[in-house]
Design a protein around this motif. Structure first.
Motif, PDB file in Angstrom:
ATOM      1  N   GLU A  45       0.681  -1.208  -0.132  1.00 10.81           N
ATOM      2  CA  GLU A  45      -0.174  -0.018  -0.249  1.00 10.81           C
ATOM      3  C   GLU A  45       0.785   1.269   0.126  1.00 10.81           C
ATOM      4  OE1 GLU A  45      -2.753  -0.162   3.186  1.00 10.81           O
ATOM      5  OE2 GLU A  45      -4.163  -1.668   2.009  1.00 10.81           O
ATOM      6  N   SER A  46       2.050   1.169   0.494  1.00  9.86           N
ATOM      7  CA  SER A  46       2.927   2.572   0.467  1.00  9.86           C
ATOM      8  C   SER A  46       3.455   2.631  -0.958  1.00  9.86           C
ATOM      9  CB  SER A  46       3.965   2.357   1.572  1.00  9.86           C
ATOM     10  OG  SER A  46       4.875   0.990   1.171  1.00  9.86           O
ATOM     11  N   ASN A  47       3.138   1.948  -1.710  1.00 12.76           N
ATOM     12  CA  ASN A  47       3.623   2.000  -3.428  1.00 12.76           C
ATOM     13  C   ASN A  47       2.629   2.306  -4.027  1.00 12.76           C
ATOM     14  OD1 ASN A  47       6.446   1.207  -2.423  1.00 12.76           O
ATOM     15  ND2 ASN A  47       5.900  -0.844  -2.878  1.00 12.76           N
ATOM     16  N   VAL A  48       1.388   2.582  -3.704  1.00  9.34           N
ATOM     17  CA  VAL A  48       0.261   2.844  -4.556  1.00  9.34           C
ATOM     18  C   VAL A  48      -0.129   4.258  -4.279  1.00  9.34           C
ATOM     19  CG1 VAL A  48      -1.736   2.186  -5.419  1.00  9.34           C
ATOM     20  CG2 VAL A  48      -0.200   0.534  -4.792  1.00  9.34           C
ATOM     21  N   ILE A  49      -0.083   5.134  -5.178  1.00  7.91           N
ATOM     22  CA  ILE A  49      -0.474   6.764  -4.884  1.00  7.91           C
ATOM     23  C   ILE A  49      -1.707   6.905  -5.644  1.00  7.91           C
ATOM     24  CG2 ILE A  49       0.318   8.959  -5.486  1.00  7.91           C
ATOM     25  CD1 ILE A  49       3.367   7.847  -5.623  1.00  7.91           C
ATOM     26  N   PHE A  50      -2.706   7.729  -5.097  1.00  5.82           N
ATOM     27  CA  PHE A  50      -3.883   8.194  -5.337  1.00  5.82           C
ATOM     28  C   PHE A  50      -3.610   9.145  -6.847  1.00  5.82           C
ATOM     29  CE2 PHE A  50      -5.669   6.145  -1.901  1.00  5.82           C
ATOM     30  CZ  PHE A  50      -6.930   6.122  -1.990  1.00  5.82           C
ATOM     31  N   ASP A  51      -4.425   8.828  -7.757  1.00  6.56           N
ATOM     32  CA  ASP A  51      -4.249   9.716  -8.894  1.00  6.56           C
ATOM     33  C   ASP A  51      -5.578  10.428  -9.127  1.00  6.56           C
ATOM     34  OD1 ASP A  51      -2.796  10.736 -10.950  1.00  6.56           O
ATOM     35  OD2 ASP A  51      -3.291   9.127 -12.267  1.00  6.56           O
ATOM     36  N   PHE A  52      -6.513  10.524  -8.114  1.00  5.48           N
ATOM     37  CA  PHE A  52      -7.753  11.461  -8.225  1.00  5.48           C
ATOM     38  C   PHE A  52      -8.174  11.674  -6.703  1.00  5.48           C
ATOM     39  CE2 PHE A  52      -8.766   6.805  -7.167  1.00  5.48           C
ATOM     40  CZ  PHE A  52      -9.883   6.764  -6.238  1.00  5.48           C
ATOM     41  N   GLY A  53      -9.311  12.622  -6.738  1.00  4.81           N
ATOM     42  CA  GLY A  53      -9.816  13.016  -5.421  1.00  4.81           C
ATOM     43  C   GLY A  53      -9.131  13.840  -4.585  1.00  4.81           C
ATOM     44  N   GLU A  54      -9.754  14.004  -3.349  1.00  8.52           N
ATOM     45  CA  GLU A  54      -8.948  14.645  -2.175  1.00  8.52           C
ATOM     46  C   GLU A  54      -7.671  14.404  -1.810  1.00  8.52           C
ATOM     47  OE1 GLU A  54     -10.750  14.130   1.710  1.00  8.52           O
ATOM     48  OE2 GLU A  54     -12.563  13.911   0.270  1.00  8.52           O
ATOM     49  N   LYS A  75       9.666   1.412 -10.015  1.00 11.10           N
ATOM     50  CA  LYS A  75       8.334   1.424 -10.052  1.00 11.10           C
ATOM     51  C   LYS A  75       7.247   2.141  -9.064  1.00 11.10           C
ATOM     52  CE  LYS A  75       8.842  -3.413 -10.150  1.00 11.10           C
ATOM     53  NZ  LYS A  75       8.500  -4.591 -10.186  1.00 11.10           N
ATOM     54  N   VAL A  76       6.368   2.869  -9.530  1.00 11.37           N
ATOM     55  CA  VAL A  76       5.382   3.597  -8.962  1.00 11.37           C
ATOM     56  C   VAL A  76       3.987   2.746  -9.500  1.00 11.37           C
ATOM     57  CG1 VAL A  76       4.252   5.582  -8.516  1.00 11.37           C
ATOM     58  CG2 VAL A  76       6.870   5.649  -8.525  1.00 11.37           C
ATOM     59  N   TYR A  77       3.292   2.755  -8.557  1.00 17.92           N
ATOM     60  CA  TYR A  77       1.945   2.299  -8.940  1.00 17.92           C
ATOM     61  C   TYR A  77       0.789   3.700  -8.565  1.00 17.92           C
ATOM     62  CZ  TYR A  77       3.933  -2.180  -8.947  1.00 17.92           C
ATOM     63  OH  TYR A  77       4.809  -3.118  -9.171  1.00 17.92           O
TER      64      TYR A  77
END
Length: 79
Positions: free
Chosen positions: A16-25, A65-67
């Motif tokens: 989970e620390s490798n997955v970045i939000f690409d939307f919203g607040e 890698k970034v997700y």
């Protein structure tokens, strides 16, 4: 004997620390950060996982890698 990998209800086998939000607040924050600061929103993501509302895509960067967690535009077509 090794321990089985830990699975995230949102990201699966990806940390989970490798997955970045690409939307919203929460754009720009990791899923792990959101899990800690907004557990209700995190729980809604867990519930929506089966609907295909969001998806994860991999991007290559200099650091590795970034997700990215993004809204799946095709999810609305299925409804």
């Amino acid at each position: 004997m090794s321990n089985p990998p830990e699975f995230s209800p949102v990201t699966g086998i990806i940390d989970e620390s490798n997955v970045i939000f690409d939307f919203g607040e929460h754009e720009g924050k990791t899923v792990k950060e959101v899990h800690e600061i907004d557990p209700d929103f995190y729980d809604s993501l867990v519930e929506e996982k089966a609907t295909g509302f969001y998806a994860i895509k991999r991007e290559a960067h200099i650091d590795g890698k970034v997700y990215r967690l993004y809204l799946n535009p095709l999810a609305k077509l299925d409804q």
